[in-house]
Design a protein around this motif. Structure first.
Motif, PDB file in Angstrom:
ATOM      1  N   LYS A  33       1.472  10.899  -6.843  1.00 15.98           N
ATOM      2  CA  LYS A  33       2.287  11.553  -8.454  1.00 15.98           C
ATOM      3  C   LYS A  33       0.933  11.546  -9.536  1.00 15.98           C
ATOM      4  N   THR A  34      -0.112  10.766  -9.358  1.00 20.84           N
ATOM      5  CA  THR A  34      -1.658  10.937 -10.442  1.00 20.84           C
ATOM      6  C   THR A  34      -2.284  12.159 -10.147  1.00 20.84           C
ATOM      7  N   ASN A  35      -2.823  11.973  -8.458  1.00 18.20           N
ATOM      8  CA  ASN A  35      -3.742  13.082  -8.146  1.00 18.20           C
ATOM      9  C   ASN A  35      -3.149  14.568  -8.076  1.00 18.20           C
ATOM     10  N   PRO A  88       1.262  -1.372   0.119  1.00 19.14           N
ATOM     11  CA  PRO A  88      -0.187  -0.296   0.342  1.00 19.14           C
ATOM     12  C   PRO A  88       0.288   1.115  -0.159  1.00 19.14           C
ATOM     13  N   GLU A  89       1.707   0.990   0.463  1.00 23.19           N
ATOM     14  CA  GLU A  89       2.647   2.440   0.772  1.00 23.19           C
ATOM     15  C   GLU A  89       3.421   2.631  -0.673  1.00 23.19           C
ATOM     16  N   GLN A  90       3.326   1.849  -1.395  1.00 26.46           N
ATOM     17  CA  GLN A  90       4.497   2.142  -2.684  1.00 26.46           C
ATOM     18  C   GLN A  90       2.943   2.422  -4.136  1.00 26.46           C
ATOM     19  N   GLN A  91       2.019   1.891  -3.233  1.00 26.46           N
ATOM     20  CA  GLN A  91       0.737   2.652  -4.216  1.00 26.46           C
ATOM     21  C   GLN A  91       0.069   4.082  -4.014  1.00 26.46           C
ATOM     22  N   ARG A  92       0.465   4.558  -2.695  1.00 29.73           N
ATOM     23  CA  ARG A  92       0.311   5.133  -2.052  1.00 29.73           C
ATOM     24  C   ARG A  92       1.383   6.676  -2.441  1.00 29.73           C
ATOM     25  N   ASN A  93       2.264   6.157  -3.170  1.00 28.77           N
ATOM     26  CA  ASN A  93       3.341   7.116  -4.120  1.00 28.77           C
ATOM     27  C   ASN A  93       3.325   7.791  -5.409  1.00 28.77           C
ATOM     28  N   GLU A 107       0.796   6.320   9.498  1.00 25.60           N
ATOM     29  CA  GLU A 107       0.505   5.606   8.517  1.00 25.60           C
ATOM     30  C   GLU A 107      -0.638   5.837   7.289  1.00 25.60           C
ATOM     31  N   GLU A 108      -1.190   6.843   6.760  1.00 23.86           N
ATOM     32  CA  GLU A 108      -1.551   7.177   5.200  1.00 23.86           C
ATOM     33  C   GLU A 108      -0.587   8.250   4.589  1.00 23.86           C
ATOM     34  N   ARG A 109       0.383   8.229   5.404  1.00 23.50           N
ATOM     35  CA  ARG A 109       0.972   9.453   4.235  1.00 23.50           C
ATOM     36  C   ARG A 109       2.301   8.704   3.330  1.00 23.50           C
ATOM     37  N   ALA A 110       2.238   9.346   2.184  1.00 26.37           N
ATOM     38  CA  ALA A 110       3.044   8.835   1.184  1.00 26.37           C
ATOM     39  C   ALA A 110       4.862   8.614   1.634  1.00 26.37           C
ATOM     40  N   SER A 111       5.213   8.002   1.585  1.00 30.98           N
ATOM     41  CA  SER A 111       6.094   8.112   2.627  1.00 30.98           C
ATOM     42  C   SER A 111       7.324   8.927   2.440  1.00 30.98           C
ATOM     43  N   ALA A 112       7.507   9.104   0.433  1.00 28.07           N
ATOM     44  CA  ALA A 112       9.118   9.684  -0.247  1.00 28.07           C
ATOM     45  C   ALA A 112       8.279  10.722  -0.223  1.00 28.07           C
ATOM     46  N   VAL A 113       7.556  11.505  -0.051  1.00 33.70           N
ATOM     47  CA  VAL A 113       7.291  13.525  -0.024  1.00 33.70           C
ATOM     48  C   VAL A 113       8.613  14.059   0.742  1.00 33.70           C
ATOM     49  N   MET A 114       8.803  13.025   1.711  1.00 28.24           N
ATOM     50  CA  MET A 114       9.909  14.545   2.732  1.00 28.24           C
ATOM     51  C   MET A 114      11.821  13.918   1.986  1.00 28.24           C
ATOM     52  N   TRP A 115      11.059  12.755   1.240  1.00 28.89           N
ATOM     53  CA  TRP A 115      12.647  12.505   1.173  1.00 28.89           C
ATOM     54  C   TRP A 115      13.888  12.012   2.081  1.00 28.89           C
ATOM     55  N   HIS A 153       4.292  16.592 -17.088  1.00 30.19           N
ATOM     56  CA  HIS A 153       5.761  17.129 -16.718  1.00 30.19           C
ATOM     57  C   HIS A 153       6.648  16.386 -15.184  1.00 30.19           C
ATOM     58  N   ASP A 154       5.525  15.286 -14.516  1.00 29.10           N
ATOM     59  CA  ASP A 154       6.068  14.796 -14.125  1.00 29.10           C
ATOM     60  C   ASP A 154       5.818  12.703 -14.590  1.00 29.10           C
ATOM     61  N   VAL A 155       5.899  12.552 -16.243  1.00 27.93           N
ATOM     62  CA  VAL A 155       5.298  11.263 -15.929  1.00 27.93           C
ATOM     63  C   VAL A 155       6.479  10.722 -15.293  1.00 27.93           C
ATOM     64  N   GLY A 156       7.967  11.432 -15.555  1.00 24.72           N
ATOM     65  CA  GLY A 156       9.299  10.437 -15.054  1.00 24.72           C
ATOM     66  C   GLY A 156       9.575  10.225 -13.110  1.00 24.72           C
ATOM     67  N   ARG A 157       8.217  10.951 -12.468  1.00 26.18           N
ATOM     68  CA  ARG A 157       8.285  10.294 -11.742  1.00 26.18           C
ATOM     69  C   ARG A 157       7.907   8.790 -10.703  1.00 26.18           C
ATOM     70  N   PHE A 158       7.154   8.160 -12.056  1.00 25.65           N
ATOM     71  CA  PHE A 158       6.643   6.969 -12.040  1.00 25.65           C
ATOM     72  C   PHE A 158       7.895   6.010 -12.027  1.00 25.65           C
ATOM     73  N   PRO A 159       8.337   5.747 -13.374  1.00 19.87           N
ATOM     74  CA  PRO A 159      10.107   4.983 -13.358  1.00 19.87           C
ATOM     75  C   PRO A 159      10.550   5.771 -12.538  1.00 19.87           C
ATOM     76  N   GLN A 160      10.669   6.661 -11.687  1.00 15.32           N
ATOM     77  CA  GLN A 160      11.430   7.168 -10.698  1.00 15.32           C
ATOM     78  C   GLN A 160      11.397   6.115  -9.386  1.00 15.32           C
ATOM     79  N   PHE A 161       9.847   6.358  -9.307  1.00 13.55           N
ATOM     80  CA  PHE A 161       9.520   5.185  -7.975  1.00 13.55           C
ATOM     81  C   PHE A 161       9.792   4.233  -7.997  1.00 13.55           C
TER      82      PHE A 161
END
Ligand SMILES: [Fe+2]
Length: 262
Positions: A34-36, A25-30, A164-172, A69-77
């Motif tokens: 980016k989709t939203n 779920p944590e991966q899906q949240r990230n 537990e609901e946070r998208a973990s990658a936000v804060m680097w 603009h951010d389609v690179g975020r998907f393969p990056q993650f």
């Protein structure tokens, strides 16, 4: 760009993001984040473009830039498990490679797709080069403002969500020490945008985002900032420490001065 071409890019984007699914779920949240984010950046750019009375073809191009603009975020993650470019790869360059590989711009006039690619490539640079073609510069400034206007929402949502609901990658993965570092505070107090290489703590990350008020390009962007109360809310998340006072004052004054102009 025509409305139909925009529609086909938008449909491609939905298919593209659906091909990224997280096992956890944590991966899906990230990915969902980016989709939203992309769709809300699109809404922001459409508001800016409308306010500037851009022609229909230019509005469609601006919307397409936001979608791409951010389609690179998907393969990056998927490949690196982070949104931190410094420890992985430049997500704007990855977007360009992705767009070219997917061939989604092939049916668009080359002069238009070139503007789109340049705006995507420049959406995350620290400072824009001065010798930019004026048309490219305008679309690039639009995406940079529309992007920032939604990243503020992302950060506020992150900080106010249950852990537990946070998208973990936000804060680097920056450490939450409850303090801003001195270098970061000095930069912002001097009215400068913070460079990501200066970030040492999670609160520096908030400060970096506050410093983006020095890099907004359109009056309408300041109107949106004021309407949504982003700056006050972000300031409320900084440590209530005396050290932060000067930097906060400089940011607040910038927003006030710009609001007085519109
Ligand atoms: Fe980005």
């Amino acid at each position: 760009m025509t409305g139909l071409q925009l529609e086909s890019i938008s449909e491609w984007f939905d298919r593209f993001v659906a091909s990224f699914t997280g096992n956890e779920p944590e991966q899906q949240r990230n990915y969902d984040l980016k989709t939203n984010h992309t769709r809300l950046v699109q809404a922001n750019i459409e508001r800016l473009a409308e306010h500037l009375h851009l022609a229909a073809a230019d509005r469609a191009l601006a919307s397409a830039i936001a979608i791409c603009h951010d389609v690179g975020r998907f393969p990056q993650f998927r490949d690196y498990g982070t949104f931190n470019d410094a420890t992985s790869t430049n997500h704007a360059s990855l977007a360009i490679t992705t767009l070219k590989n997917e061939g989604i711009l092939d049916s668009i006039a080359s002069e238009r797709s070139s503007i789109l690619l340049q705006a995507v490539a420049l959406h995350n640079v620290f400072i824009l080069p001065d010798n930019l073609d004026p048309v490219v510069a305008r679309f690039t400034r639009l995406i940079r403002d529309a992007d920032k206007l939604d990243i503020w929402r992302v950060l506020l949502d992150y900080c106010t969500a249950e852990p537990e609901e946070r998208a973990s990658a936000v804060m680097w993965g920056l450490p939450d020490t409850g303090r801003c570092s001195e270098n970061a505070l000095q930069e912002v107090a001097a009215g400068r945008m913070l460079q990501s290489k200066l970030l040492a703590t999670a609160d520096d990350f908030k400060l970096l985002q506050l410093s983006w008020v020095f890099d907004l390009n359109f009056d309408e962007s300041f109107r949106i900032v004021a309407e949504r109360g982003y700056i006050e809310a972000l300031i409320g998340l900084l440590p209530a420490h005396q050290d932060c006072r000067e930097a906060i004052e400089v940011v607040t004054n910038r927003v006030k001065t710009m609001a007085g102009r519109i």
